[in-house]
Design a protein around this motif. Structure first.
Motif, PDB file in Angstrom:
ATOM      1  N   ASP A  33      -9.815   7.149  -0.054  1.00 47.11           N
ATOM      2  CA  ASP A  33      -9.946   8.200  -1.060  1.00 47.11           C
ATOM      3  C   ASP A  33     -11.259   8.197  -1.831  1.00 47.11           C
ATOM      4  N   LEU A  34     -11.866   7.038  -2.034  1.00 47.14           N
ATOM      5  CA  LEU A  34     -12.991   6.969  -2.973  1.00 47.14           C
ATOM      6  C   LEU A  34     -14.203   7.743  -2.452  1.00 47.14           C
ATOM      7  N   ASP A  68     -14.341   7.816 -11.770  1.00 49.02           N
ATOM      8  CA  ASP A  68     -13.523   7.045 -10.848  1.00 49.02           C
ATOM      9  C   ASP A  68     -13.182   5.704 -11.483  1.00 49.02           C
ATOM     10  N   TRP A 115      -7.067   3.046  -1.798  1.00 46.34           N
ATOM     11  CA  TRP A 115      -7.899   3.977  -2.548  1.00 46.34           C
ATOM     12  C   TRP A 115      -9.349   3.890  -2.071  1.00 46.34           C
ATOM     13  N   ASP A 134       0.817  -1.214   0.000  1.00 45.29           N
ATOM     14  CA  ASP A 134       0.000   0.000   0.000  1.00 45.29           C
ATOM     15  C   ASP A 134       0.850   1.264   0.000  1.00 45.29           C
ATOM     16  N   THR A 156       0.347   3.597  -3.136  1.00 40.24           N
ATOM     17  CA  THR A 156      -0.471   4.786  -2.951  1.00 40.24           C
ATOM     18  C   THR A 156       0.337   6.041  -3.238  1.00 40.24           C
ATOM     19  N   THR A 210      -5.467  -0.902  -4.964  1.00 37.53           N
ATOM     20  CA  THR A 210      -6.856  -0.466  -4.878  1.00 37.53           C
ATOM     21  C   THR A 210      -7.373  -0.323  -3.455  1.00 37.53           C
ATOM     22  N   SER A 262     -13.935  11.491  -4.079  1.00 37.61           N
ATOM     23  CA  SER A 262     -12.476  11.360  -4.117  1.00 37.61           C
ATOM     24  C   SER A 262     -11.820  12.575  -4.769  1.00 37.61           C
ATOM     25  N   LEU A 298     -11.175  -1.656  -9.562  1.00 36.58           N
ATOM     26  CA  LEU A 298     -10.919  -1.100  -8.238  1.00 36.58           C
ATOM     27  C   LEU A 298     -11.564  -1.942  -7.135  1.00 36.58           C
ATOM     28  N   ASN A 348       0.216   5.722  -7.436  1.00 36.58           N
ATOM     29  CA  ASN A 348      -1.040   6.427  -7.717  1.00 36.58           C
ATOM     30  C   ASN A 348      -0.907   7.942  -7.682  1.00 36.58           C
ATOM     31  N   SER A 392      -5.391  14.844  -9.744  1.00 37.22           N
ATOM     32  CA  SER A 392      -6.015  15.372  -8.527  1.00 37.22           C
ATOM     33  C   SER A 392      -5.595  16.824  -8.374  1.00 37.22           C
TER      34      SER A 392
END
Length: 504
Positions: A270-271, A333, A266, A55, A59, A263, A276, A340, A63, A75
Motif C-alpha cells: 500500500d505505501l 503516511d 502496508w 497480516d 490489514t 505494518t 498509498s 511503520l 487497518n 482512504s
C-alpha cells in the motif's frame, strides 16, 4: 520489553505444519491427536505471536475497517471510512481468530497435562485466550465461546454462540483465577515466552491490567460490576511503568514470518512511495497538529519526501471522494522510520492505557489510589515516552515538551465528569494508534473522541457510525442454527446493531 521474536524456525515450521489452520471451526477442530510429541514451547511461542493477529486480520479488520471507523486513518474507498460492507474484510478477525490464534491456544491446552510443571503455561494461555475473545466479542457481539475448541475433546464442531454477558462474566473469572494461580516457584516457558521471558510477576500484572480493560467495558451496562473488578484489579497490582507494557518485538526479515503483521503488508502493498490510498485521517492529524503534540513527528511523515515536520503534515478527511489537489504525496503516511518499520514492535497493551482506565475510574469515584488528574498526567507522560520503542531515528519527546504540553492543555479538574472523561478517552485514542479494534470499542462505549459521521452513498448505515462488524457469512453454511439463534437474541447481523454493553 526485550522480547524479540526469536522463533526457532525449524520447530515453528513443524508446529505450523502440524497444528495451524487457515480459518473457521471446521479447521480449528480437525485432528485433535495430530501432535503425538508436541513441541510445547514452540507452540507456546506461536500462540503468543498469534494473539494480536496476523497480516490477514490486521490489514482487513484493523487497518481498513476499525482504524478507519475511528478515524485514525482514511482512504477514498475504505470500508471503514465509508461504512461499506466487505464480506472478506468484515469476517477477517472472526475467521483468523478461530482458525489460528484460538486454535493454537486450544490445541496446546488439549495436550498440556494439568501438572505443577505446566501450571504457569496454562495460566498464561488463559490470559491470552481472554485477550483474543474480548476482541472478538467486542467486534461482533455474541460469539462461540464455551463450546469453542471442543472438537479436541468434546466432538463439538458447530459450537453455539454465547451471550456477551455470559462471556464477559467468564473473562473476568478467568483473569482473576489465572492471575492468582501464577506461581514464581513453578517452572515456566523460559525464553519461549516472548512477552515477559517467564517473569511471573509481570504476567500477574498483565492479568490484572487486562482485567481493568475488561471491567471498564461494563461501565454503562453494569457499573456496579465494573467498579468491583476495576478496584479488584487495582488492588491485585497492575502495570506500574512502561517496562510492564505488553510489547511484542519483531524482526525486519523474513517478511511475513517475523515482521510486524500490521505494518509489513502496508509497506509491501500500500505505501508505494507516498502513493498509498490509505493515509492518516484528517481527524487524527488535525488534533495533534492543533495542539502542538510532540508525538506527531514520530507518528507521521510525507513518505515521498521523508518530511516529518509537523507543520507540513496533512490528513485525509474520511468523507473525501478524491485527494484535494490530486496529489496523494502531500498527505501524511505513518512514519517508516518509526511506527511503520517492518520490525516496528506491536504495542498490545500499554502502561498508558492502564493509567487512562484508572483516571476514568477515579472520575467515577472508584477507589484506585490516586486522583484522576495524577493518573491522567502519568498516562500522557507514559504515552509520549513509550514511543522510544520505535527507535531513535526521530527525536524522542523531551521532558520540556511534555511539561509545555501539560501546561498548555492541563487536566480539566474543574470540568464536568463528561468533560474529564472525554479528555481521558481522547488521549487513550491517540495511544491506541494501530490498535483500531480497541479504539473502536472505546469509542462505542464512551462516544469519544467526537467523530464526524460519514454519509456516503456507498455506505450501509445511512450515515450512522457503525456499532459492530458483520459475522463471517460462512457461518450460514457451517453453523447456521447457532448463527441464527445469536442474531435472534442480539439483533440483525448489521453494522448498526448495538451489542450488549453498547448502551446509549
Amino acid at each position: 520489553m526485550k522480547n524479540n521474536i526469536k522463533i526457532f524456525c525449524a520447530a515453528i515450521v513443524s508446529v505450523i505444519t502440524l497444528a495451524s489452520c487457515d480459518k473457521g471451526f471446521e479447521e480449528m477442530n480437525t485432528n485433535p491427536n495430530a501432535l503425538t510429541d508436541p513441541a510445547i514451547k514452540s507452540m507456546f511461542t506461536l500462540a503468543e505471536i498469534y494473539v494480536d493477529g496476523q497480516d490477514f486480520s490486521n490489514t482487513r479488520g484493523n487497518n481498513i475497517y476499525a482504524a478507519q471507523i475511528v478515524q485514525h486513518f482514511s482512504s477514498l474507498g475504505g470500508s471503514g471510512s465509508k461504512y461499506t460492507y466487505s464480506s472478506e474484510y468484515s469476517a477477517a478477525l472472526f475467521g483468523e481468530s478461530y482458525g489460528k490464534g484460538l486454535n493454537q491456544i486450544f490445541q496446546l491446552l488439549s495436550v498440556l497435562e494439568d501438572t505443577p510443571e505446566n501450571s504457569n503455561m496454562i495460566q498464561s494461555l488463559r490470559i491470552m485466550k481472554v485477550l483474543m475473545f474480548q476482541k472478538l466479542t467486542d467486534t461482533y457481539g455474541e460469539v462461540p465461546y464455551f463450546e469453542a475448541g471442543k472438537g479436541y475433546n468434546g466432538n463439538i464442531f458447530s459450537p453455539k454462540y454465547d451471550t456477551q454477558e455470559a462471556i464477559y462474566n467468564d473473562l473476568l473469572k478467568e483473569l482473576d483465577e489465572a492471575g492468582s494461580a501464577l506461581d514464581a516457584s513453578k517452572p515456566f516457558a523460559g525464553s519461549a515466552d516472548l512477552y515477559y521471558q517467564s517473569d511471573v510477576a509481570r504476567w500477574k500484572k498483565l492479568a490484572n491490567s487486562v482485567m481493568l480493560r475488561v471491567a471498564m467495558r461494563l461501565s454503562k451496562v453494569n457499573p456496579a460490576k465494573a467498579k468491583e473488578y476495576v478496584e479488584k484489579a487495582y488492588s491485585k497490582g497492575v502495570f506500574t511503568s512502561n517496562d510492564d507494557s505488553l510489547i511484542l518485538k519483531h524482526d525486519a526479515a523474513p517478511v511475513g514470518v517475523k515482521t510486524n503483521p500490521i505494518t509489513s503488508a502496508w509497506i509491501r502493498n500500500d505505501l508505494n512511495g507516498g502513493e498509498s490510498n490509505i493515509k492518516f485521517s484528517k481527524t487524527f492529524i488535525d488534533l495533534l497538529k492543533n495542539t502542538n503534540d510532540p508525538r506527531l513527528r514520530i507518528y507521521a511523515k510525507l513518505e515521498a519526501t521523508g518530511d516529518n515536520d509537523p507543520a507540513h503534515q496533512q490528513g485525509l478527511a474520511n468523507d473525501a471522494k478524491e485527494f484535494p489537489g490530486g496529489d496523494k504525496k502531500l498527505f501524511s503516511d505513518p512514519n517508516t522510520s518509526t511506527v511503520l518499520r517492518y520490525d516496528a514492535p506491536t504495542l498490545i497493551m500499554s502502561f498508558a492505557e492502564v493509567k487512562f482506565i484508572l483516571a476514568e475510574a477515579a472520575v467515577r469515584g472508584w477507589s484506585v489510589g490516586e486522583s484522576a488528574q495524577k493518573h491522567y498526567e502519568d498516562g500522557v507522560r507514559a504515552a509520549m515516552t513509550v514511543l522510544t520503542i520505535f527507535g531513535d531515528k526521530v527525536p524522542a519527546v523531551t521532558n520540556a515538551e511534555y511539561n509545555t504540553y501539560m501546561t498548555t492543555y492541563p487536566f480539566k479538574s474543574a470540568g464536568t465528569d463528561a468533560q474529564k472523561i472525554e479528555q481521558i478517552i481522547t488521549q487513550k485514542w491517540i495511544v491506541l494508534l494501530f490498535n483500531g479494534f480497541e479504539a473502536f470499542s472505546e469509542y462505542r462505549r464512551t462516544g469519544y473522541p467526537v467523530l464526524v459521521p460519514v454519509n456516503d452513498p456507498t455506505g450501509e448505515t445511512n450515515g450512522t457510525i457503525p456499532r459492530r462488524l458483520i459475522y463471517d457469512q460462512s457461518e450460514l453454511l457451517t453453523n447456521e442454527e447457532n448463527y441464527k439463534a445469536a442474531i435472534q437474541r442480539q439483533g440483525l447481523d448489521l453494522m448498526t446493531t448495538r451489542i450488549w454493553w453498547d448502551k446509549i
